[in-house]
Design a protein around this motif. Structure first.
Motif, PDB file in Angstrom:
ATOM      1  N   GLY A  31       5.743  14.948   7.595  1.00 20.60           N
ATOM      2  CA  GLY A  31       6.361  15.543   6.064  1.00 20.60           C
ATOM      3  C   GLY A  31       7.119  14.573   5.779  1.00 20.60           C
ATOM      4  N   GLY A  32       7.543  12.975   6.525  1.00 17.48           N
ATOM      5  CA  GLY A  32       8.084  12.285   5.711  1.00 17.48           C
ATOM      6  C   GLY A  32       7.647  11.535   4.878  1.00 17.48           C
ATOM      7  N   LEU A  33       7.605  11.030   4.187  1.00 16.58           N
ATOM      8  CA  LEU A  33       7.261  10.078   2.447  1.00 16.58           C
ATOM      9  C   LEU A  33       7.869   8.663   3.089  1.00 16.58           C
ATOM     10  N   GLY A  34       6.772   7.557   2.930  1.00 14.80           N
ATOM     11  CA  GLY A  34       7.581   5.890   2.718  1.00 14.80           C
ATOM     12  C   GLY A  34       7.555   5.764   1.082  1.00 14.80           C
ATOM     13  N   PHE A  35       7.986   5.008   0.622  1.00 14.48           N
ATOM     14  CA  PHE A  35       7.845   4.204  -0.477  1.00 14.48           C
ATOM     15  C   PHE A  35       8.465   3.068  -0.982  1.00 14.48           C
ATOM     16  N   ARG A  36       7.372   1.710  -1.945  1.00 16.99           N
ATOM     17  CA  ARG A  36       8.840   0.382  -2.050  1.00 16.99           C
ATOM     18  C   ARG A  36       9.410   0.749  -3.614  1.00 16.99           C
ATOM     19  N   ILE A  37       9.956   0.314  -3.248  1.00 16.42           N
ATOM     20  CA  ILE A  37      10.873   0.851  -4.866  1.00 16.42           C
ATOM     21  C   ILE A  37      11.646  -0.586  -5.375  1.00 16.42           C
TER      22      ILE A  37
ATOM     23  N   GLY B 201       0.684  -1.415   0.010  1.00  8.70           N
ATOM     24  CA  GLY B 201      -0.216   0.252  -0.500  1.00  8.70           C
ATOM     25  C   GLY B 201       0.848   0.854   0.298  1.00  8.70           C
ATOM     26  N   LEU B 202       2.078   1.291  -0.186  1.00 13.94           N
ATOM     27  CA  LEU B 202       2.774   2.275  -0.230  1.00 13.94           C
ATOM     28  C   LEU B 202       3.135   2.437  -1.477  1.00 13.94           C
TER      29      LEU B 202
ATOM     30  N   ALA C  62       6.757  -2.507   5.792  1.00 10.47           N
ATOM     31  CA  ALA C  62       5.726  -1.094   4.560  1.00 10.47           C
ATOM     32  C   ALA C  62       4.945   0.025   6.901  1.00 10.47           C
ATOM     33  N   ASP C  63       4.323  -0.673   7.341  1.00 17.61           N
ATOM     34  CA  ASP C  63       3.728  -0.556   8.895  1.00 17.61           C
ATOM     35  C   ASP C  63       4.973   0.072   9.671  1.00 17.61           C
ATOM     36  N   CYS C  64       5.731  -0.058  10.053  1.00 14.97           N
ATOM     37  CA  CYS C  64       6.808  -0.163  10.360  1.00 14.97           C
ATOM     38  C   CYS C  64       7.268   1.448  10.256  1.00 14.97           C
ATOM     39  N   LEU C  65       8.048   1.284   8.761  1.00 11.66           N
ATOM     40  CA  LEU C  65       7.569   2.894   8.079  1.00 11.66           C
ATOM     41  C   LEU C  65       6.993   3.626   8.286  1.00 11.66           C
ATOM     42  N   ARG C  66       5.763   3.658   8.527  1.00 13.93           N
ATOM     43  CA  ARG C  66       4.517   4.535   8.102  1.00 13.93           C
ATOM     44  C   ARG C  66       4.564   5.225   9.602  1.00 13.93           C
ATOM     45  N   GLY C  67       4.733   3.911  10.249  1.00 14.34           N
ATOM     46  CA  GLY C  67       4.731   4.699  12.084  1.00 14.34           C
ATOM     47  C   GLY C  67       5.976   5.344  12.361  1.00 14.34           C
ATOM     48  N   THR C  68       6.583   5.062  11.956  1.00 10.78           N
ATOM     49  CA  THR C  68       7.802   5.855  12.113  1.00 10.78           C
ATOM     50  C   THR C  68       8.150   7.072  11.897  1.00 10.78           C
TER      51      THR C  68
END
Length: 507
Positions: A404-410, A339-340, A394-400
């Motif tokens: 303004g920060g943006l997470g992606f799976r590349i 979902g990222l 991905a959930d940990c990335l969203r939570g931390t």
């Protein structure tokens, strides 16, 4: 203009349909009113035309006959009986030729009322006319002029007549008798009937005292009745000629009356047109127009409903298309597993963040996160468990990530975090929080790789105003990730400023 364009199409359809229905209704009302006005105008015009014809015809006949009475009275004052009879026959022949049928014989009396001569030798004369009201009136006032009486039954012929009488005066002005004649009502009615009146139209001839003398179509019980107590009589006497709408004093029907007082004759001629007959001339056509307009309104309303429905369907289809396009846009930029946002979305956001940082002079940092020993995890626990690990990371990335920060799976087991307004030190703290969050999940892994699922993170920060190329930031973070893995994995490494990797050194 913008406000107009913003009005929903369905609303415009409703407004246009309502205006169309209103216009059709107003058109129908206008046509019905126009038909009514034309019917009344025609009724007035026809009544005035007929009134002129009747006025001229009746006036001409009576004046001509009165002229004969004057001549007979003059002859009776100075001739003997034989000469008088000859003169009366001559006058009768003249009247028959000049006026036509419908005129009765002329009779002359002496001062006692005895008939001394008639214009028709075949008529059995009455020996005494002194009982007639007009005889008594003329004997009392010889200068009364023409007197009309009736309708009554003729004493000479037995027919329904209107009597016309004048006094016979001697040269010294003394009363010497009367000269009397008659108008045959049957002949008058026959003559009027040939005019073929429309239904609802009546011709009346009244004496000035209000007595009905002639009525066409004939109505025997009405002849001789007086209307002097009715409101219409007051209108007849108020002006020489005119028009009004009122109820008949004789039968109570509502009619349009056109009337004229005959000049120098004690008569009133009226043409009465029934209001119902006038209404009948336009109401049927108005009903047809109303039915047509109702049909058109129903058809227009149905068409409006269909158009509105089609507009609604079109709008719904357009909205569905826009929603589908938006969904496709999101899917095109979103990783289906976690979902990222995906690599394509990262490229767009990175270019935007770089431009913004360069414009405002703010730092920009990047994290590259890689799952440690992920191939071994898939080989040992299967790809489904591997997908679960990726979703957990991905959930940990969203939570931390901070605001303004943006997470992606590349790609594969590799993630990226873009941190605007943060330098490398702040980004390193975020990376450490992420690493610990993954460890705290306590996801079991193979014993030979430490027994827990972990991640390695490379961090790099840059000041876009330094003149470095945008690609340098990713390459520096990737080099830091390589350093973390080389150091034993489950590590965070930050690329030092002096160790930026230029695009030419990548090979």
């Amino acid at each position: 203009m913008r406000a107009h364009l913003a009005v929903p199409a369905s609303r415009l359809t409703e407004v246009a349909g309502a205006i169309l229905l209103l216009c059709l209704t107003l058109l129908g009302v206008y046509l019905c009113i126009d038909l009514r006005d034309i019917a009344w105008q025609n009724a007035r015009r026809n009544a005035l035309t007929l009134l002129s014809v009747i006025e001229e015809g009746v006036g001409h006949n009576i004046r001509s006959y009165d002229l004969s009475l004057r001549t007979a009275a003059h002859a009776a004052a100075g001739t003997d009986g034989a000469a008088l009879a000859t003169e009366l026959r001559r006058l009768a022949a003249f009247n028959a030729a000049a006026i036509g049928a419908g005129l009765g014989s002329i009779a002359v009396t002496d001062r006692e009322g005895r008939v001394i001569a008639t214009s028709d030798p075949g008529t059995l004369p009455m020996s005494d006319l002194s009982g007639l009201p007009e005889f008594q009136a003329l004997r009392a006032a010889p200068d009364s002029g023409l007197i009309l009486k009736g309708p009554s039954r003729s004493l000479l012929t037995g027919r329904q007549i209107i009597r016309m009488s004048r006094a016979v005066a001697l040269p010294d002005g003394s009363f010497a008798g009367i000269v009397t004649g008659a108008l045959d009502l049957g002949q008058f009615h026959a003559r009027f009937d040939r005019l073929r009146f429309d239904d609802g139209l009546i011709v009346n001839v009244f004496h000035q005292d209000g007595t009905l003398l002639i009525r066409v179509p004939s109505k025997r019980d009405a002849l001789g009745r007086s209307i002097s107590a009715g409101p219409g009589y007051a209108a007849y006497r108020a002006s020489e000629r005119g028009e009004f709408i009122g109820r008949s004093y004789l039968d109570g029907a509502m009619r349009l009356y056109s009337f004229a007082n005959l000049e120098d004759l004690p008569l009133i001629v009226t043409v009465a047109t029934s209001v119902e007959s006038i209404r009948a001339h336009w109401i049927f056509k108005a009903a047809i127009i109303a039915a047509l307009m109702l049909g058109l309104n129903i058809l227009s309303f149905g068409f409006m409903i269909l158009v509105k429905r089609e507009v609604g369907r079109h709008a719904a289809a357009a909205a569905s298309t826009r929603a589908a396009n938006a969904a496709l846009t999101v899917l095109a930029r979103t990783d289906g597993l976690t979902g990222l946002p995906n690599r394509r979305s990262y490229d767009e956001h990175f270019a935007e963040a770089w431009t913004q940082a360069a414009c405002f002079g703010t730092p920009l940092s990047l994290l590259i996160v890689d799952a440690d020993h992920f191939k071994q995890f898939n080989d040992r626990f299967g790809h489904r468990r591997g997908d679960d690990v990726l979703r957990a990371i991905a959930d940990c990335l969203r939570g931390t990530l901070p605001t303004g920060g943006l997470g992606f799976r590349i790609g594969g087991e590799e993630f990226v975090a873009l941190l605007p307004d943060r330098d490398a030190a702040a980004a390193g703290a975020v990376a450490e929080s992420l690493r610990r969050a993954v460890v705290n999940l306590q996801i079991a892994h193979a014993p030979e790789v430490g027994g827990l699922a972990t991640v390695s993170i490379g961090v790099a920060g840059v000041d876009p105003r330094s003149g470095e190329a945008p690609e340098t930031l990713f390459l520096s973070a990737d080099a830091a990730l390589y350093a973390a893995k080389t150091a034993g994995r489950n590590r965070v490494r930050t690329a030092p400023p002096a160790a930026r990797i230029l695009p030419a050194a990548v090979a």
